[in-house]
Design a protein around this motif. Structure first.
Motif, PDB file in Angstrom:
ATOM      1  N   ALA A  60      -3.392   3.492  -9.074  1.00 52.68           N
ATOM      2  CA  ALA A  60      -4.315   4.271  -8.239  1.00 52.68           C
ATOM      3  C   ALA A  60      -4.264   3.810  -6.786  1.00 52.68           C
ATOM      4  CB  ALA A  60      -5.739   4.152  -8.776  1.00 52.68           C
ATOM      5  N   THR A  61      -4.132   2.503  -6.562  1.00 51.94           N
ATOM      6  CA  THR A  61      -4.050   1.978  -5.200  1.00 51.94           C
ATOM      7  C   THR A  61      -2.788   2.466  -4.510  1.00 51.94           C
ATOM      8  OG1 THR A  61      -5.282  -0.020  -5.793  1.00 51.94           O
ATOM      9  CG2 THR A  61      -3.931  -0.121  -3.817  1.00 51.94           C
ATOM     10  N   LEU A  64      -2.940   6.195  -3.738  1.00 53.41           N
ATOM     11  CA  LEU A  64      -3.840   6.491  -2.627  1.00 53.41           C
ATOM     12  C   LEU A  64      -3.185   6.161  -1.291  1.00 53.41           C
ATOM     13  CD1 LEU A  64      -6.639   7.432  -1.750  1.00 53.41           C
ATOM     14  CD2 LEU A  64      -7.458   5.089  -2.044  1.00 53.41           C
ATOM     15  N   LEU A 162     -10.975   8.526  -0.458  1.00 48.67           N
ATOM     16  CA  LEU A 162     -11.382   7.224  -0.988  1.00 48.67           C
ATOM     17  C   LEU A 162     -12.701   7.327  -1.739  1.00 48.67           C
ATOM     18  CD1 LEU A 162     -10.777   4.226  -1.204  1.00 48.67           C
ATOM     19  CD2 LEU A 162     -11.904   3.898   1.009  1.00 48.67           C
ATOM     20  N   THR A 165     -12.155   8.783  -5.069  1.00 46.49           N
ATOM     21  CA  THR A 165     -11.540   7.793  -5.948  1.00 46.49           C
ATOM     22  C   THR A 165     -12.579   6.812  -6.496  1.00 46.49           C
ATOM     23  OG1 THR A 165      -9.451   7.921  -4.745  1.00 46.49           O
ATOM     24  CG2 THR A 165      -9.822   5.950  -6.062  1.00 46.49           C
ATOM     25  N   ASP A 168     -14.959   8.464  -8.869  1.00 49.29           N
ATOM     26  CA  ASP A 168     -14.277   9.072 -10.022  1.00 49.29           C
ATOM     27  C   ASP A 168     -14.745  10.514 -10.226  1.00 49.29           C
ATOM     28  OD1 ASP A 168     -12.483   9.185 -12.102  1.00 49.29           O
ATOM     29  OD2 ASP A 168     -13.887   8.424 -13.604  1.00 49.29           O
ATOM     30  N   GLN A 247      -6.042   4.473 -15.522  1.00 47.21           N
ATOM     31  CA  GLN A 247      -5.285   4.474 -14.280  1.00 47.21           C
ATOM     32  C   GLN A 247      -4.260   5.607 -14.260  1.00 47.21           C
ATOM     33  OE1 GLN A 247      -5.155   2.259 -11.356  1.00 47.21           O
ATOM     34  NE2 GLN A 247      -7.262   2.014 -12.034  1.00 47.21           N
ATOM     35  N   MET A 250      -6.002   8.929 -13.776  1.00 49.37           N
ATOM     36  CA  MET A 250      -6.483   9.116 -12.402  1.00 49.37           C
ATOM     37  C   MET A 250      -5.345   9.501 -11.465  1.00 49.37           C
ATOM     38  SD  MET A 250      -8.412   6.393  -9.875  1.00 49.37           S
ATOM     39  CE  MET A 250      -9.820   6.255 -10.959  1.00 49.37           C
ATOM     40  N   LYS A 254      -5.840  13.116  -9.880  1.00 51.01           N
ATOM     41  CA  LYS A 254      -6.330  13.102  -8.503  1.00 51.01           C
ATOM     42  C   LYS A 254      -5.227  13.050  -7.458  1.00 51.01           C
ATOM     43  CE  LYS A 254     -10.977  11.298  -9.107  1.00 51.01           C
ATOM     44  NZ  LYS A 254     -11.979  10.326  -8.639  1.00 51.01           N
ATOM     45  N   TYR A 255      -4.152  12.333  -7.760  1.00 50.87           N
ATOM     46  CA  TYR A 255      -3.174  12.075  -6.713  1.00 50.87           C
ATOM     47  C   TYR A 255      -1.909  12.909  -6.809  1.00 50.87           C
ATOM     48  CZ  TYR A 255      -6.276   8.162  -5.920  1.00 50.87           C
ATOM     49  OH  TYR A 255      -7.377   7.409  -5.669  1.00 50.87           O
ATOM     50  N   MET A 300      -9.110  -1.199  -1.600  1.00 55.11           N
ATOM     51  CA  MET A 300      -8.982  -1.158  -3.054  1.00 55.11           C
ATOM     52  C   MET A 300      -8.945  -2.567  -3.642  1.00 55.11           C
ATOM     53  SD  MET A 300      -9.150   2.002  -3.704  1.00 55.11           S
ATOM     54  CE  MET A 300      -8.593   2.180  -5.412  1.00 55.11           C
TER      55      MET A 300
END
Length: 407
Positions: A60-61, A64, A162, A165, A168, A247, A250, A254-255, A300
């Motif tokens: 996730a980091t 992002l 952010l 994220t 959530d 993870q 996500m 999201k990404y 993060m």
């Protein structure tokens, strides 16, 4: 070393970040220092290096950070190719009324988050005023206010990404409770025009034929992002992602949609403007892009350390023992962070890991959205009046110069 009380330790780490930022220490370094102090005083000295490493390399980091870099490269490419200037010229003709154009132009530029974007839109606002004589303070106020009306919810802003994220929340769910803040800000901005010269509200002749079509073409880079995002999001939602873990889920939910949207938009922008390799390389080589990417990475890391030492549940218990209203903390921390950092990603990254944990630990598990809206609204207020907000500095310079139009 025995862990100390979580509330004073966390507030102390938070204060250290803000003090270092105020002393002009790079915000990324200040956040890392806060994470180290937090981990040491919470009894995690032995595992702190591992916690920081795992926080930095989580999927996730990394996803992002990649999104932030792609977003700013796209914005920089549009600027270098002259696309943003063409958007402004067409918008001025399309909106006809000077007052409408003065508000719409910084708002249009605000759809693409650029560091110090008010500097880019300031001359546009001055130009939109036409031959009307207005003060530099008035022009600066219009530019500064409408440049930031999207920042509560627009999905391309680093602070919004952010916040989504950390909370959530999906884009739709986040927008549902954040958009009213943006609507309120846009409407409140009308007060700036109260008592302004009547010529600013006069209607100009109709725009030349084809202006609307050309404006839609020039803004298509933004439309492509949203179209690809919507299509990929629908496709991902139809998949069973339970086997990927939190993870992995996500990253895909999201990404992946926004990353593909930005990549396709960048390719489209290059084709639309016939951008050469040298120009594209200049966009990718912009150092400020990677400074922001590093900042997001450290945020993060801080959030991962905070979670790993179980700080927030302990803080909630300590606050309950002294009867301190959580709402006061939820509003105050983002406001102070916004004042000191002058950045949305700054106040979200430093304060949201704390306030979200406090809300999650409240008895009865209250609904999260009202607390998020409260925190974001106060954080945004703090950054808007922050003396180190770059756009604010630009506005102050304009007022000091006492710029009048025509110049």
């Amino acid at each position: 070393m025995l862990p100390m009380y979580a509330f004073p330790v966390t507030i102390g780490a938070f204060a250290l970040i803000l003090v270092l930022a105020r002393l002009r220490v790079p915000l990324a370094a200040a956040i890392l220092a806060g994470a180290v102090v937090l981990g040491l005083l919470m009894g995690a000295a032995g595992e702190l290096p591992w916690l920081m490493l795992t926080g930095a390399i989580r999927p996730a980091t990394l996803a992002l950070v990649a999104v932030q870099i792609l977003l700013l490269v796209l914005s920089r490419t549009m600027q270098l190719a002259g696309q943003l200037e063409r958007i402004v010229t067409l918008a001025r003709a399309f909106f006809r009324r000077p007052a409408v154009a003065m508000a719409a132009l910084p708002a249009l530029i605000g759809l693409l988050p650029m560091p110090g974007g008010a500097l880019f839109s300031a001359p546009m606002v001055r130009s939109a005023a036409g031959e009307v004589k207005v003060s530099g303070a008035f022009l600066s106020a219009v530019n500064y206010w409408y440049r930031h009306i999207w920042e509560h919810w627009w999905p391309l802003y680093p602070g919004v990404i952010l916040a989504m994220t950390l909370t959530d929340r999906s884009f739709g769910a986040f927008v549902a409770f954040q958009m009213p803040l943006g609507v309120f800000m846009a409407v409140a901005g009308l007060l700036i025009f109260r008592g302004s010269h009547s010529d600013l509200h006069a209607t100009a002749p109709p725009a030349p034929a084809g202006t609307k079509r050309r404006l839609l073409r020039e803004t298509s880079s933004i439309a492509v992002i949203l179209a690809v995002w919507a299509a990929v999001t629908s496709a991902v939602e139809a998949l069973d992602l339970s086997a990927l873990g939190e993870q992995g889920r996500m990253v895909l939910e999201k990404y992946l949609p926004v990353t593909l949207g930005l990549a396709v938009s960048l390719a489209w922008t290059v084709r639309l403007n016939r951008v050469g390799g040298r120009t594209l390389l200049r966009a990718f080589a912009d150092r400020s892009i990677y400074d922001l990417g590093l900042l997001v990475l450290t945020v993060m890391v801080f959030q991962h350390v905070l979670e790993s030492v179980n700080a927030t549940p302990r803080i909630a218990s300590e606050l309950a023992a002294i009867h301190l209203p959580v709402e006061a903390v939820v509003a105050t921390l983002p406001f102070v962070a916004g004042m000191v950092t002058g950045l949305a990603v700054g106040f979200v990254g430093t304060s949201f890991p704390i306030v979200l944990g406090l809300v999650a630990a409240l008895p009865g598990q209250p609904a999260l959205p009202p607390y998020v809206a409260l925190a974001y609204a106060f954080g945004h207020l703090g950054q808007m009046i922050s003396p180190i907000h770059l756009c604010y500095e630009i506005g102050r310079a304009s007022c000091r110069e006492r710029v009048y139009h025509p110049v």
